[in-house]
Design a protein around this motif. Sequence first.
Motif, short mmCIF file in Angstrom:
data_model
loop_
_atom_site.label_atom_id
_atom_site.label_comp_id
_atom_site.label_asym_id
_atom_site.label_seq_id
_atom_site.Cartn_x
_atom_site.Cartn_y
_atom_site.Cartn_z
N GLN A 126 0.81 -1.21 0.00
CA GLN A 126 0.00 0.00 0.00
C GLN A 126 0.85 1.27 0.00
OE1 GLN A 126 -2.70 -0.56 3.28
NE2 GLN A 126 -3.88 -2.09 2.16
N LEU A 127 1.91 1.25 -0.84
CA LEU A 127 2.76 2.44 -0.97
C LEU A 127 1.99 3.51 -1.72
CD1 LEU A 127 6.19 0.85 -1.91
CD2 LEU A 127 5.56 1.89 0.26
N LYS A 128 2.00 4.70 -1.18
CA LYS A 128 1.27 5.79 -1.83
C LYS A 128 2.18 7.00 -2.08
CE LYS A 128 -3.31 4.51 -0.24
NZ LYS A 128 -3.30 3.25 -0.85
N GLN A 129 3.43 6.94 -1.63
CA GLN A 129 4.34 8.06 -1.83
C GLN A 129 4.86 8.04 -3.27
OE1 GLN A 129 4.77 5.84 0.70
NE2 GLN A 129 4.32 7.01 2.53
N ALA A 130 4.56 9.08 -3.99
CA ALA A 130 4.93 9.15 -5.41
C ALA A 130 6.44 9.09 -5.59
CB ALA A 130 4.38 10.43 -6.03
N LEU A 131 7.18 9.72 -4.72
CA LEU A 131 8.63 9.74 -4.84
C LEU A 131 9.23 8.34 -4.75
CD1 LEU A 131 10.83 11.79 -5.33
CD2 LEU A 131 11.09 12.05 -2.88
N ILE A 132 8.71 7.54 -3.84
CA ILE A 132 9.19 6.16 -3.70
C ILE A 132 8.85 5.36 -4.96
CG2 ILE A 132 8.87 4.00 -2.44
CD1 ILE A 132 8.54 5.69 0.10
#
Length: 143
Positions: free
Chosen positions: A110-116
């Motif tokens: 559930q990654l939501k960080q655009a940079l990652i």
Amino acid sequence: MNKKSVFLFWAAMDFLYVLGFLYFNLSRGRIPLYDDVLSFAQVNLQFGENLLTLFFVGSMLLTISIPVTMWMLFRQHPWARFVAYVQVPFRLCFSVPSLSFIPWVISLFQLKQALIMIFILFVSEILKVISLYKVDVRQKEGR
């Protein structure tokens, strides 16, 4: 790693993408590519018509080229590396990582960080380019 195993790995990643693409479309009752063209044709193209068309055509070309590259990598075709390199900017632009399992991993965690996600996308493409380049260099050196 030898050329055959590197090429087969990336062919398998493309195969995984094709399977995911087909599953995503067929499970929703859509005909792959055909329904995309129909949906695009129904879009009101008054604002940004040329840019939207360019993005759609680029996305379709990438989608069509992935099974071609898969086949070329599987067969160890001499042009496979070149076609894979040409795909890189399109993969980056349309967020289609060469490590095809990455979107599933991102959704699993559930990654939501655009940079990652952008970082992971770039790493995926860098790994592909480096691995294909290294087997080319090793082959030319006779290793």
